[in-house]
Design a protein around this motif. Structure first.
Motif, PDB file in Angstrom:
ATOM      1  N   THR A  51      -9.805 -17.559 -37.779  1.00 10.68           N
ATOM      2  CA  THR A  51     -10.227 -17.895 -36.421  1.00 10.68           C
ATOM      3  C   THR A  51     -10.964 -16.717 -35.803  1.00 10.68           C
ATOM      4  O   THR A  51     -10.496 -15.581 -35.871  1.00 10.68           O
ATOM      5  CB  THR A  51      -9.013 -18.240 -35.543  1.00 10.68           C
ATOM      6  OG1 THR A  51      -8.309 -19.340 -36.123  1.00 10.68           O
ATOM      7  CG2 THR A  51      -9.448 -18.600 -34.127  1.00 10.68           C
ATOM      8  N   GLU A  52     -12.121 -16.998 -35.208  1.00 11.21           N
ATOM      9  CA  GLU A  52     -12.856 -15.987 -34.450  1.00 11.21           C
ATOM     10  C   GLU A  52     -12.914 -16.415 -32.995  1.00 11.21           C
ATOM     11  O   GLU A  52     -13.350 -17.532 -32.677  1.00 11.21           O
ATOM     12  CB  GLU A  52     -14.279 -15.816 -34.979  1.00 11.21           C
ATOM     13  CG  GLU A  52     -15.091 -14.793 -34.181  1.00 11.21           C
ATOM     14  CD  GLU A  52     -16.565 -14.743 -34.562  1.00 11.21           C
ATOM     15  OE1 GLU A  52     -17.309 -13.986 -33.907  1.00 11.21           O
ATOM     16  OE2 GLU A  52     -16.967 -15.468 -35.490  1.00 11.21           O
TER      17      GLU A  52
ATOM     18  N   ALA B 259     -13.090 -19.963 -26.209  1.00 12.40           N
ATOM     19  CA  ALA B 259     -13.916 -20.601 -27.235  1.00 12.40           C
ATOM     20  C   ALA B 259     -13.651 -19.925 -28.569  1.00 12.40           C
ATOM     21  O   ALA B 259     -13.680 -18.692 -28.673  1.00 12.40           O
ATOM     22  CB  ALA B 259     -15.399 -20.510 -26.873  1.00 12.40           C
ATOM     23  N   ARG B 260     -13.380 -20.745 -29.585  1.00 14.28           N
ATOM     24  CA  ARG B 260     -13.054 -20.214 -30.912  1.00 14.28           C
ATOM     25  C   ARG B 260     -13.812 -20.979 -31.987  1.00 14.28           C
ATOM     26  O   ARG B 260     -14.114 -22.166 -31.825  1.00 14.28           O
ATOM     27  CB  ARG B 260     -11.552 -20.365 -31.183  1.00 14.28           C
ATOM     28  CG  ARG B 260     -10.645 -19.521 -30.307  1.00 14.28           C
ATOM     29  CD  ARG B 260      -9.218 -20.047 -30.324  1.00 14.28           C
ATOM     30  NE  ARG B 260      -9.123 -21.300 -29.586  1.00 14.28           N
ATOM     31  CZ  ARG B 260      -8.107 -22.149 -29.677  1.00 14.28           C
ATOM     32  NH1 ARG B 260      -7.103 -21.884 -30.497  1.00 14.28           N
ATOM     33  NH2 ARG B 260      -8.097 -23.246 -28.962  1.00 14.28           N
ATOM     34  N   VAL B 261     -14.088 -20.276 -33.077  1.00 15.94           N
ATOM     35  CA  VAL B 261     -14.665 -20.897 -34.274  1.00 15.94           C
ATOM     36  C   VAL B 261     -13.647 -20.776 -35.397  1.00 15.94           C
ATOM     37  O   VAL B 261     -13.091 -19.692 -35.623  1.00 15.94           O
ATOM     38  CB  VAL B 261     -15.983 -20.210 -34.694  1.00 15.94           C
ATOM     39  CG1 VAL B 261     -16.490 -20.805 -36.011  1.00 15.94           C
ATOM     40  CG2 VAL B 261     -17.040 -20.376 -33.611  1.00 15.94           C
ATOM     41  N   ARG B 262     -13.389 -21.882 -36.085  1.00 15.48           N
ATOM     42  CA  ARG B 262     -12.513 -21.850 -37.255  1.00 15.48           C
ATOM     43  C   ARG B 262     -13.388 -21.966 -38.497  1.00 15.48           C
ATOM     44  O   ARG B 262     -14.280 -22.806 -38.581  1.00 15.48           O
ATOM     45  CB  ARG B 262     -11.507 -23.003 -37.211  1.00 15.48           C
ATOM     46  CG  ARG B 262     -10.461 -22.789 -36.134  1.00 15.48           C
ATOM     47  CD  ARG B 262      -9.064 -22.633 -36.723  1.00 15.48           C
ATOM     48  NE  ARG B 262      -8.167 -22.024 -35.734  1.00 15.48           N
ATOM     49  CZ  ARG B 262      -7.582 -22.689 -34.746  1.00 15.48           C
ATOM     50  NH1 ARG B 262      -7.761 -23.976 -34.642  1.00 15.48           N
ATOM     51  NH2 ARG B 262      -6.803 -22.043 -33.902  1.00 15.48           N
ATOM     52  N   ARG B 263     -13.073 -21.121 -39.474  1.00 16.88           N
ATOM     53  CA  ARG B 263     -13.837 -21.117 -40.728  1.00 16.88           C
ATOM     54  C   ARG B 263     -12.904 -21.316 -41.913  1.00 16.88           C
ATOM     55  O   ARG B 263     -11.769 -20.829 -41.920  1.00 16.88           O
ATOM     56  CB  ARG B 263     -14.599 -19.805 -40.891  1.00 16.88           C
ATOM     57  CG  ARG B 263     -15.652 -19.561 -39.811  1.00 16.88           C
ATOM     58  CD  ARG B 263     -16.496 -18.326 -40.121  1.00 16.88           C
ATOM     59  NE  ARG B 263     -17.522 -18.113 -39.117  1.00 16.88           N
ATOM     60  CZ  ARG B 263     -17.355 -17.399 -38.011  1.00 16.88           C
ATOM     61  NH1 ARG B 263     -16.182 -16.806 -37.794  1.00 16.88           N
ATOM     62  NH2 ARG B 263     -18.325 -17.256 -37.143  1.00 16.88           N
ATOM     63  N   VAL B 264     -13.402 -22.027 -42.902  1.00 11.72           N
ATOM     64  CA  VAL B 264     -12.709 -22.205 -44.175  1.00 11.72           C
ATOM     65  C   VAL B 264     -13.644 -21.697 -45.268  1.00 11.72           C
ATOM     66  O   VAL B 264     -14.779 -22.168 -45.381  1.00 11.72           O
ATOM     67  CB  VAL B 264     -12.343 -23.680 -44.418  1.00 11.72           C
ATOM     68  CG1 VAL B 264     -11.753 -23.875 -45.820  1.00 11.72           C
ATOM     69  CG2 VAL B 264     -11.357 -24.161 -43.352  1.00 11.72           C
ATOM     70  N   PHE B 265     -13.171 -20.699 -46.022  1.00  2.00           N
ATOM     71  CA  PHE B 265     -14.004 -20.049 -47.049  1.00  2.00           C
ATOM     72  C   PHE B 265     -15.338 -19.582 -46.470  1.00  2.00           C
ATOM     73  O   PHE B 265     -16.398 -19.700 -47.100  1.00  2.00           O
ATOM     74  CB  PHE B 265     -14.231 -20.987 -48.239  1.00  2.00           C
ATOM     75  CG  PHE B 265     -12.958 -21.458 -48.883  1.00  2.00           C
ATOM     76  CD1 PHE B 265     -12.055 -20.548 -49.422  1.00  2.00           C
ATOM     77  CD2 PHE B 265     -12.648 -22.811 -48.933  1.00  2.00           C
ATOM     78  CE1 PHE B 265     -10.869 -20.982 -50.010  1.00  2.00           C
ATOM     79  CE2 PHE B 265     -11.472 -23.250 -49.519  1.00  2.00           C
ATOM     80  CZ  PHE B 265     -10.570 -22.335 -50.057  1.00  2.00           C
ATOM     81  N   GLY B 266     -15.277 -19.077 -45.235  1.00  4.43           N
ATOM     82  CA  GLY B 266     -16.461 -18.523 -44.588  1.00  4.43           C
ATOM     83  C   GLY B 266     -17.370 -19.538 -43.926  1.00  4.43           C
ATOM     84  O   GLY B 266     -18.329 -19.160 -43.246  1.00  4.43           O
TER      85      GLY B 266
END
Length: 246
Positions: free
Chosen positions: A104-105, A134-141
């Protein structure tokens, strides 16, 4: 105030659409709110009536706005709502249950005074402070969701100090407020991504996304979160299991 570039490759009416869409997506203009009139937008944006009309018409065609003869133009209410399950899990908790590794960023975190729509949904006085997160979720970048939350600081003071890169929102709310998260009202809508969210999701601004708009309440019914989760159509799906009523 928005800046419109007349020498840009993007047509002016498209820039008008982008401006109004952002107001709606960021929830500055809420459902059933009347947006400024054509003449007000012309004065605000220093553009011709034809350009403003064309930009607004595009959003009417998208289903974001509805024009009512003699009354004005309003932000529309989505027509379909469907829960994904009977168990209330945050998206982070759902991914953890499925064994999906993610990171999470936090891209924005700020305390703002509540406008009309926000005060109405969170049940707080207009002008009262709330937390925008506000957040960004990433999976394997790869970014798989963009999450925007408007959070009630009246019932959860100190929430702005939480480290949301390492702690889930529901966990932080329950830890700080001392109360459990109770229910969530969710509405799913198909949308065009829009310029701002496309940058975070690394997709085309016209790409289809699923918006999961939700209002989360504590166990006693107090609203705690009003926001949206934006899911790129080519990366995420919502599944559900239901049972026929007897």
């Amino acid at each position: 105030m928005a800046r419109f570039e007349k020498n840009s490759d993007t047509l002016l009416y498209v820039q008008v659409s982008d401006y109004v869409r952002e107001k709606i997506y960021s929830k500055e203009w809420g459902v059933d709110d009347r947006i400024p009139s054509e003449h007000e937008l012309m004065a605000m944006l220093h553009l011709s009536r034809g350009t403003v009309q064309k930009g607004i018409r595009a959003l009417v065609d998208e289903g974001l706005l509805v024009q009512q003869r003699g009354r004005g133009t309003y932000v529309t209410q989505p027509v379909m709502a469907r829960p994904s399950s009977n168990s209330l899990l945050s998206f982070a908790e759902s991914m953890s249950v499925q064994g999906i590794p993610y990171e999470t960023e936090v891209v924005e975190k700020r305390v703002e005074p509540a406008g009309t729509a926000c005060s109405r949904e969170l049940g707080i006085e207009k002008g009262s402070p709330y937390l925008y997160l506000a957040r960004v979720r990433r999976v394997f970048g790869e970014p798989v969701m963009f999450i925007e939350s408007h959070l009630n600081l009246k019932v959860c003071p100190g929430l702005a100090d939480a480290d949301f890169a390492d702690e889930g929102l529901f966990a932080a709310v329950e830890r700080i407020s001392g109360r459990g998260v109770g229910t969530s009202e969710m509405v799913y809508s198909a949308r065009a991504c829009g310029k701002t969210r496309a940058e975070w999701l690394r997709c085309d601004e016209h790409a289809p996304v699923l918006e999961c708009a939700q209002l989360v309440r504590l166990e006693d019914g107090t609203p705690i979160e009003w926001g949206s989760v934006w899911l790129p159509a080519n990366r995420c799906v919502i599944s559900s299991e239901t049972h026929r009523a007897e």
